[in-house]
Design a protein around this motif. Structure first.
Motif, PDB file in Angstrom:
ATOM      1  N   VAL A   1       0.833  -1.202   0.000  1.00  0.00           N
ATOM      2  CA  VAL A   1       0.000   0.000   0.000  1.00  0.00           C
ATOM      3  C   VAL A   1       0.868   1.252   0.000  1.00  0.00           C
ATOM      4  CG1 VAL A   1      -0.302   0.281   2.512  1.00  0.00           C
ATOM      5  CG2 VAL A   1      -2.115   0.983   0.931  1.00  0.00           C
ATOM      6  N   TRP A   2       2.027   1.192   0.670  1.00  0.00           N
ATOM      7  CA  TRP A   2       2.916   2.355   0.609  1.00  0.00           C
ATOM      8  C   TRP A   2       3.501   2.520  -0.791  1.00  0.00           C
ATOM      9  CZ3 TRP A   2       8.649   2.314   0.866  1.00  0.00           C
ATOM     10  CH2 TRP A   2       9.167   3.612   0.720  1.00  0.00           C
ATOM     11  N   LEU A   3       3.990   1.427  -1.372  1.00  0.00           N
ATOM     12  CA  LEU A   3       4.587   1.507  -2.703  1.00  0.00           C
ATOM     13  C   LEU A   3       3.575   1.971  -3.744  1.00  0.00           C
ATOM     14  CD1 LEU A   3       6.839  -1.699  -2.773  1.00  0.00           C
ATOM     15  CD2 LEU A   3       7.529   0.668  -2.354  1.00  0.00           C
ATOM     16  N   SER A   4       2.299   1.660  -3.535  1.00  0.00           N
ATOM     17  CA  SER A   4       1.280   2.070  -4.503  1.00  0.00           C
ATOM     18  C   SER A   4       1.082   3.578  -4.534  1.00  0.00           C
ATOM     19  CB  SER A   4      -0.056   1.378  -4.200  1.00  0.00           C
ATOM     20  OG  SER A   4      -0.663   1.919  -3.038  1.00  0.00           O
ATOM     21  N   THR A   5       1.586   4.286  -3.508  1.00  0.00           N
ATOM     22  CA  THR A   5       1.460   5.744  -3.485  1.00  0.00           C
ATOM     23  C   THR A   5       2.619   6.427  -4.199  1.00  0.00           C
ATOM     24  OG1 THR A   5       2.678   6.054  -1.392  1.00  0.00           O
ATOM     25  CG2 THR A   5       0.320   5.565  -1.237  1.00  0.00           C
ATOM     26  N   LEU A   6       3.646   5.652  -4.581  1.00  0.00           N
ATOM     27  CA  LEU A   6       4.824   6.211  -5.239  1.00  0.00           C
ATOM     28  C   LEU A   6       4.678   6.107  -6.756  1.00  0.00           C
ATOM     29  CD1 LEU A   6       7.632   4.554  -3.063  1.00  0.00           C
ATOM     30  CD2 LEU A   6       6.425   6.703  -2.631  1.00  0.00           C
ATOM     31  N   SER A   7       5.593   6.741  -7.459  1.00  0.00           N
ATOM     32  CA  SER A   7       5.644   6.528  -8.904  1.00  0.00           C
ATOM     33  C   SER A   7       6.014   5.077  -9.148  1.00  0.00           C
ATOM     34  CB  SER A   7       6.696   7.451  -9.535  1.00  0.00           C
ATOM     35  OG  SER A   7       8.008   7.047  -9.159  1.00  0.00           O
ATOM     36  N   ARG A   8       5.600   4.527 -10.257  1.00  0.00           N
ATOM     37  CA  ARG A   8       5.874   3.117 -10.522  1.00  0.00           C
ATOM     38  C   ARG A   8       7.382   2.850 -10.594  1.00  0.00           C
ATOM     39  NH1 ARG A   8       1.953   2.818  -8.515  1.00  0.00           N
ATOM     40  NH2 ARG A   8      -0.038   1.950  -9.187  1.00  0.00           N
ATOM     41  N   GLU A   9       8.138   3.794 -11.096  1.00  0.00           N
ATOM     42  CA  GLU A   9       9.587   3.624 -11.169  1.00  0.00           C
ATOM     43  C   GLU A   9      10.189   3.546  -9.772  1.00  0.00           C
ATOM     44  OE1 GLU A   9      13.564   5.902 -12.985  1.00  0.00           O
ATOM     45  OE2 GLU A   9      11.557   6.737 -13.299  1.00  0.00           O
ATOM     46  N   ALA A  10       9.772   4.455  -8.897  1.00  0.00           N
ATOM     47  CA  ALA A  10      10.286   4.457  -7.530  1.00  0.00           C
ATOM     48  C   ALA A  10       9.832   3.211  -6.774  1.00  0.00           C
ATOM     49  CB  ALA A  10       9.824   5.713  -6.798  1.00  0.00           C
ATOM     50  N   ALA A  11       8.573   2.810  -6.998  1.00  0.00           N
ATOM     51  CA  ALA A  11       8.044   1.629  -6.314  1.00  0.00           C
ATOM     52  C   ALA A  11       8.800   0.371  -6.722  1.00  0.00           C
ATOM     53  CB  ALA A  11       6.563   1.479  -6.629  1.00  0.00           C
ATOM     54  N   LEU A  12       9.067   0.223  -7.999  1.00  0.00           N
ATOM     55  CA  LEU A  12       9.784  -0.958  -8.477  1.00  0.00           C
ATOM     56  C   LEU A  12      11.199  -0.989  -7.923  1.00  0.00           C
ATOM     57  CD1 LEU A  12       9.984  -3.471 -10.171  1.00  0.00           C
ATOM     58  CD2 LEU A  12      10.533  -2.038 -12.164  1.00  0.00           C
ATOM     59  N   LYS A  13      11.851   0.154  -7.877  1.00  0.00           N
ATOM     60  CA  LYS A  13      13.218   0.230  -7.348  1.00  0.00           C
ATOM     61  C   LYS A  13      13.256  -0.260  -5.902  1.00  0.00           C
ATOM     62  CE  LYS A  13      16.984   3.563  -6.550  1.00  0.00           C
ATOM     63  NZ  LYS A  13      17.079   3.396  -5.076  1.00  0.00           N
ATOM     64  N   ARG A  14      12.304   0.200  -5.095  1.00  0.00           N
ATOM     65  CA  ARG A  14      12.289  -0.196  -3.692  1.00  0.00           C
ATOM     66  C   ARG A  14      11.884  -1.666  -3.529  1.00  0.00           C
ATOM     67  NH1 ARG A  14      11.668   5.073  -4.007  1.00  0.00           N
ATOM     68  NH2 ARG A  14      12.489   6.425  -2.373  1.00  0.00           N
ATOM     69  N   ALA A  15      10.986  -2.146  -4.389  1.00  0.00           N
ATOM     70  CA  ALA A  15      10.591  -3.553  -4.321  1.00  0.00           C
ATOM     71  C   ALA A  15      11.761  -4.466  -4.659  1.00  0.00           C
ATOM     72  CB  ALA A  15       9.425  -3.812  -5.269  1.00  0.00           C
ATOM     73  N   LEU A  16      12.534  -4.094  -5.658  1.00  0.00           N
ATOM     74  CA  LEU A  16      13.712  -4.887  -6.025  1.00  0.00           C
ATOM     75  C   LEU A  16      14.730  -4.881  -4.901  1.00  0.00           C
ATOM     76  CD1 LEU A  16      14.099  -3.782  -9.757  1.00  0.00           C
ATOM     77  CD2 LEU A  16      13.389  -6.029  -8.934  1.00  0.00           C
ATOM     78  N   GLU A  17      14.903  -3.731  -4.260  1.00  0.00           N
ATOM     79  CA  GLU A  17      15.831  -3.646  -3.135  1.00  0.00           C
ATOM     80  C   GLU A  17      15.342  -4.494  -1.968  1.00  0.00           C
ATOM     81  OE1 GLU A  17      15.901   0.518  -2.401  1.00  0.00           O
ATOM     82  OE2 GLU A  17      17.424   0.960  -3.932  1.00  0.00           O
TER      83      GLU A  17
END
Length: 270
Positions: A144-160
């Motif tokens: 739910v937090w990542l869904s509030t970010l840009s998709r690029e930023a969300a993917l970067k954090r998910a990969l990390e």
């Protein structure tokens, strides 16, 4: 000054790794994780051990975080009255949902659990795993937090966080970028995150973001329950309760002050 900053950054980076892993680690593993020279990492660790922030096992030479840092965080939370201010809301959501409720705070692009309330009773109690730092790609709070970010930023954090890498999570862990991005879209559309047997087997959760009036996401509120109790209708019900609880928390957070400001003479400042 650049050298000093680098040393400080390395110091905090090592503390973050030890806090995230919450286990003893080899010098080589710490250095490799942070892409540091082993000699430099060793010097920083030696200093941290001397100051009491890190402990070294005499038998294995492995390093682990001491209780000094967690104790400091606990003292800060008590001084800031966080439990006193926020706990009644958690207790209310737990009582109404009859499930385990957890509150996570957002700091340095990580979600860390800071409080909880148990609403289930007897054999209905969910005994789920507690992550010191939530794995973003497999947790309802992370989604739910990542869904509030840009998709690029969300993917970067998910990969990390571990997306696409072998992990010790649940049997329904999302493992591909494509499926994860679809899940983010679904999360954004419904307004709350869902994770069913993704972080761990037989456990599920729904979570809502705590968003202040200024639009800043400061944390997440999750309701955790055994997966067998989370049919579609129940998920919708708990999702609404999580959203309501998160909205109530947003009215209290951030705290306006740790204590009432005072003047030099001890009078309350205007």
């Amino acid at each position: 000054m650049k050298v000093v900053n680098s040393l400080i950054e390395n110091c905090f980076a090592i503390l973050e790794v030890l806090a995230t892993e919450a286990k003893s680690m080899r010098l080589s593993d710490i250095a490799d994780r942070l892409q540091l020279q082993r000699s430099g990492a060793h010097r920083v660790l030696t200093t941290l051990v001397g100051l009491g922030w890190v402990e070294q096992d005499e038998a294995t030479d492995f390093y682990r975080l001491s209780l000094k840092l967690p104790a400091m965080g606990y003292r800060f939370m008590q001084a800031a009255s966080l439990p006193d201010v926020l706990q009644p809301v958690l207790d209310k959501v737990a009582r109404e949902s009859r499930e385990l409720v957890r509150l996570a705070a957002l700091a340095s692009d990580n979600l860390t659990t800071i409080a909880h309330a148990q609403g289930a009773q007897g054999s209905l109690i969910c005994r789920s795993r507690t992550f010191p730092v939530l794995p973003l790609h497999v947790s309802a709070s992370g989604k739910v937090w990542l869904s509030t970010l840009s998709r690029e930023a969300a993917l970067k954090r998910a990969l990390e966080s571990g997306l696409g890498k072998p992990g010790s999570y649940g049997p329904r862990e999302i493992k591909t970028v494509e499926e994860f991005m679809k899940e983010l879209d679904r999360t954004a559309k419904r307004g709350y995150g869902i994770a069913l047997e993704e972080a761990e087997e037989a456990v599920g959760a729904v979570a809502a973001a705590v968003v202040t009036a200024s639009g800043q996401t400061v944390g997440t509120l999750a309701i955790v329950a055994p997966a067998f109790r989370l049919a579609e209708k129940r998920l919708d019900e708990l999702g609404e309760k999580a959203l309501a609880g998160a909205a109530e928390l947003a009215l209290l957070w951030p705290l306006r002050s740790v204590a009432s400001p005072t003047t030099v003479d001890g009078d309350t400042a205007a």
